[in-house]
Design a protein around this motif. Structure first.
Motif, PDB file in Angstrom:
ATOM      1  N   ILE A  39       0.862  -1.184   0.000  1.00  0.00           N
ATOM      2  CA  ILE A  39       0.000   0.000   0.000  1.00  0.00           C
ATOM      3  C   ILE A  39       0.894   1.228   0.000  1.00  0.00           C
ATOM      4  CG2 ILE A  39      -1.887   1.253   1.095  1.00  0.00           C
ATOM      5  CD1 ILE A  39      -1.214  -2.305   2.179  1.00  0.00           C
ATOM      6  N   ASP A  40       0.956   1.897  -1.148  1.00  0.00           N
ATOM      7  CA  ASP A  40       1.799   3.084  -1.301  1.00  0.00           C
ATOM      8  C   ASP A  40       1.031   4.289  -0.778  1.00  0.00           C
ATOM      9  OD1 ASP A  40       3.354   5.196  -2.048  1.00  0.00           O
ATOM     10  OD2 ASP A  40       3.595   4.581  -4.130  1.00  0.00           O
ATOM     11  N   ASP A  41       1.460   4.778   0.362  1.00  0.00           N
ATOM     12  CA  ASP A  41       0.750   5.859   1.055  1.00  0.00           C
ATOM     13  C   ASP A  41       1.238   7.236   0.590  1.00  0.00           C
ATOM     14  OD1 ASP A  41      -0.889   7.200   2.834  1.00  0.00           O
ATOM     15  OD2 ASP A  41       0.438   6.902   4.552  1.00  0.00           O
ATOM     16  N   GLY A  42       1.151   7.467  -0.732  1.00  0.00           N
ATOM     17  CA  GLY A  42       1.504   8.779  -1.278  1.00  0.00           C
ATOM     18  C   GLY A  42       2.982   9.004  -1.485  1.00  0.00           C
ATOM     19  N   SER A  43       3.734   7.967  -1.841  1.00  0.00           N
ATOM     20  CA  SER A  43       5.177   8.122  -2.050  1.00  0.00           C
ATOM     21  C   SER A  43       5.469   9.040  -3.232  1.00  0.00           C
ATOM     22  CB  SER A  43       5.827   6.751  -2.311  1.00  0.00           C
ATOM     23  OG  SER A  43       5.732   5.914  -1.189  1.00  0.00           O
ATOM     24  N   THR A  44       6.601   9.718  -3.153  1.00  0.00           N
ATOM     25  CA  THR A  44       7.034  10.633  -4.221  1.00  0.00           C
ATOM     26  C   THR A  44       8.408  10.257  -4.766  1.00  0.00           C
ATOM     27  OG1 THR A  44       7.954  12.136  -2.551  1.00  0.00           O
ATOM     28  CG2 THR A  44       5.703  12.565  -3.280  1.00  0.00           C
ATOM     29  N   ASP A  45       8.935   9.092  -4.382  1.00  0.00           N
ATOM     30  CA  ASP A  45      10.293   8.711  -4.771  1.00  0.00           C
ATOM     31  C   ASP A  45      10.327   7.616  -5.829  1.00  0.00           C
ATOM     32  OD1 ASP A  45       9.379   6.566  -3.300  1.00  0.00           O
ATOM     33  OD2 ASP A  45      11.268   6.254  -2.213  1.00  0.00           O
ATOM     34  N   GLY A  46       9.169   7.282  -6.423  1.00  0.00           N
ATOM     35  CA  GLY A  46       9.136   6.218  -7.421  1.00  0.00           C
ATOM     36  C   GLY A  46       8.852   4.848  -6.852  1.00  0.00           C
ATOM     37  N   SER A  47       8.377   4.782  -5.615  1.00  0.00           N
ATOM     38  CA  SER A  47       8.065   3.481  -5.003  1.00  0.00           C
ATOM     39  C   SER A  47       7.007   2.725  -5.798  1.00  0.00           C
ATOM     40  CB  SER A  47       7.584   3.674  -3.561  1.00  0.00           C
ATOM     41  OG  SER A  47       8.609   4.127  -2.727  1.00  0.00           O
ATOM     42  N   TRP A  48       5.993   3.426  -6.302  1.00  0.00           N
ATOM     43  CA  TRP A  48       4.913   2.765  -7.032  1.00  0.00           C
ATOM     44  C   TRP A  48       5.427   2.128  -8.321  1.00  0.00           C
ATOM     45  CZ3 TRP A  48       0.627   0.542  -6.104  1.00  0.00           C
ATOM     46  CH2 TRP A  48      -0.302   0.271  -7.123  1.00  0.00           C
ATOM     47  N   GLU A  49       6.334   2.806  -9.007  1.00  0.00           N
ATOM     48  CA  GLU A  49       6.908   2.243 -10.224  1.00  0.00           C
ATOM     49  C   GLU A  49       7.680   0.958  -9.912  1.00  0.00           C
ATOM     50  OE1 GLU A  49       5.565   6.145 -10.950  1.00  0.00           O
ATOM     51  OE2 GLU A  49       6.964   5.445  -9.399  1.00  0.00           O
ATOM     52  N   THR A  50       8.379   0.936  -8.784  1.00  0.00           N
ATOM     53  CA  THR A  50       9.086  -0.267  -8.363  1.00  0.00           C
ATOM     54  C   THR A  50       8.108  -1.406  -8.080  1.00  0.00           C
ATOM     55  OG1 THR A  50      10.888   1.031  -7.408  1.00  0.00           O
ATOM     56  CG2 THR A  50      10.669  -1.241  -6.653  1.00  0.00           C
ATOM     57  N   ILE A  61       1.827 -10.452  -6.199  1.00  0.00           N
ATOM     58  CA  ILE A  61       1.882  -9.087  -5.668  1.00  0.00           C
ATOM     59  C   ILE A  61       0.614  -8.329  -6.032  1.00  0.00           C
ATOM     60  CG2 ILE A  61       3.027  -6.843  -5.862  1.00  0.00           C
ATOM     61  CD1 ILE A  61       5.655  -8.268  -6.126  1.00  0.00           C
ATOM     62  N   LYS A  62       0.044  -7.674  -5.040  1.00  0.00           N
ATOM     63  CA  LYS A  62      -1.060  -6.738  -5.244  1.00  0.00           C
ATOM     64  C   LYS A  62      -0.616  -5.365  -4.761  1.00  0.00           C
ATOM     65  CE  LYS A  62      -4.718 -10.193  -4.629  1.00  0.00           C
ATOM     66  NZ  LYS A  62      -5.939 -10.574  -3.858  1.00  0.00           N
ATOM     67  N   GLY A  63      -1.209  -4.341  -5.323  1.00  0.00           N
ATOM     68  CA  GLY A  63      -0.800  -3.003  -4.933  1.00  0.00           C
ATOM     69  C   GLY A  63      -1.952  -2.029  -4.870  1.00  0.00           C
ATOM     70  N   ILE A  64      -1.847  -1.093  -3.958  1.00  0.00           N
ATOM     71  CA  ILE A  64      -2.806   0.005  -3.840  1.00  0.00           C
ATOM     72  C   ILE A  64      -1.990   1.284  -3.721  1.00  0.00           C
ATOM     73  CG2 ILE A  64      -4.581   1.106  -2.414  1.00  0.00           C
ATOM     74  CD1 ILE A  64      -5.418  -1.676  -1.472  1.00  0.00           C
ATOM     75  N   LYS A  65      -2.342   2.275  -4.517  1.00  0.00           N
ATOM     76  CA  LYS A  65      -1.642   3.557  -4.473  1.00  0.00           C
ATOM     77  C   LYS A  65      -2.606   4.652  -4.053  1.00  0.00           C
ATOM     78  CE  LYS A  65       1.389   6.562  -7.219  1.00  0.00           C
ATOM     79  NZ  LYS A  65       0.805   7.836  -6.766  1.00  0.00           N
ATOM     80  N   PHE A  66      -2.315   5.324  -2.947  1.00  0.00           N
ATOM     81  CA  PHE A  66      -3.138   6.443  -2.494  1.00  0.00           C
ATOM     82  C   PHE A  66      -2.795   7.700  -3.288  1.00  0.00           C
ATOM     83  CE2 PHE A  66      -3.919   4.902   2.167  1.00  0.00           C
ATOM     84  CZ  PHE A  66      -4.705   3.879   1.677  1.00  0.00           C
TER      85      PHE A  66
END
Length: 319
Positions: A39-50, A61-66
């Protein structure tokens, strides 16, 4: 599915691949079926792309991006909503929690039939004054207030039965008190396990001293909710009666002294010049306000509806 690993994160790009590989190795060596929910809690460093890159290689793997940073509690809530595992494991993304603990935590839930097992970082690698001492004070207060004899309420590494995470509501900043929320929901078998704590390998902590101040305020909140959350009138009504009774006694005292002065022929002062008049007036007004607060609390409790506490901008493999 055996295990769901729920991992909230904020700007932890550097550690994600290593954490994923470590978890996958543990799962495969123990022949667990699993899912990893980031669960990406609003990252700004490219965590979601990783996370997207990892998801392309591993369908578990499952993902949620806030849309923005909503907080760890909201991230855990979102992860718990979609977790399908019989056992849910939560851990932080900074590599300070050790995935090698997962098999034993799983065994404690499935074989020893615990509802929740909380990690206890008995030996820590944090700053003594910035985290260790405040954490000890915080945990002492939590034990005294909740009645749970846990040493480390705020450890991110925990294991739960699926039905536990589906029956607790993690909101605000209540992730610190998930064991208390579980106890209040009726789950009795709650214990702890000593787990390995590792020094942070990448980046820096996202939490400062203010989290302990907020933690103590949240502790008061959860104590109040657990005691009076379903019956606010029991608290506010009792306080209102007490204050009104004090005001009534003060008014009675004014009346009695005035009658005595009239009987004795002593000149009586004006009621408004008697300090007991203001004591009586103030306490009666406060008593009335407390009654109104109790009534409003009961009305809100009976009419509240669910509110969305976070906004999701993207997801991965949730179908």
């Amino acid at each position: 599915m055996n295990i769901s690993v729920v991992i909230p994160l904020l700007n932890e790009k550097e550690s994600l691949k290593e954490l994923h590989d470590w978890i996958a190795k543990v799962m495969q060596s123990n022949h667990f079926s699993y899912e990893i929910i980031f669960i990406d809690d609003g990252s700004t460093d490219g965590s979601w792309e990783t996370i997207q890159e990892l998801s392309a290689k591993n369908q578990n793997i499952k993902g949620i991006k806030f849309l923005k940073n909503f907080g760890k509690s909201q991230a855990l809530h979102a992860g718990f909503e979609i977790a399908y595992g019989d056992v849910i494991i939560t851990m932080d993304a900074d590599l300070q929690d050790n995935p090698e603990e997962i098999p034993e935590l799983y065994s404690l839930i499935t074989k020893d039939d615990y509802d929740l097992v909380s990690g206890w970082k008995k030996k820590r690698y944090d700053s003594i004054f910035a985290k260790n001492l405040p954490s000890k004070l915080f945990n002492w207060a939590a034990r005294r207030t909740s009645g749970l004899k846990l040493h480390d309420f705020n450890c991110g590494l925990k294991a739960y039965k699926n039905q536990v995470v589906k029956n607790i509501d993690v909101y605000g900043e209540m992730h610190r008190y998930i064991p208390v929320l579980a106890k209040n929901a009726g789950f009795k078998k709650i214990d702890e396990k000593i787990v390995k704590h590792q020094a942070r390998k990448y980046g820096k902590t996202k939490f400062g001293m203010e989290r302990f101040i907020n933690g103590f305020l949240d502790l008061i909140t959860i104590w109040f909710i657990s005691k009076f959350g379903k019956r606010p009138m029991h608290l506010f009504g009792a306080l209102g009666v007490l204050m009104f009774f004090v005001g009534f006694l003060a008014a009675g005292y004014i009346g009695v002294t005035k009658l005595i002065k009239l009987y004795d022929g002593t000149p009586a002062i004006l009621v408004t010049q008697n300090p007991w008049f203001y004591i009586s007036l103030t306490t009666m007004v406060i008593g009335t306000q407390l009654f109104l607060a109790g009534f409003l609390g009961e009305i809100i409790l009976r009419t509240k509806t669910g509110n969305t506490r976070y906004k999701i901008s993207d997801t991965l493999n949730l179908n």
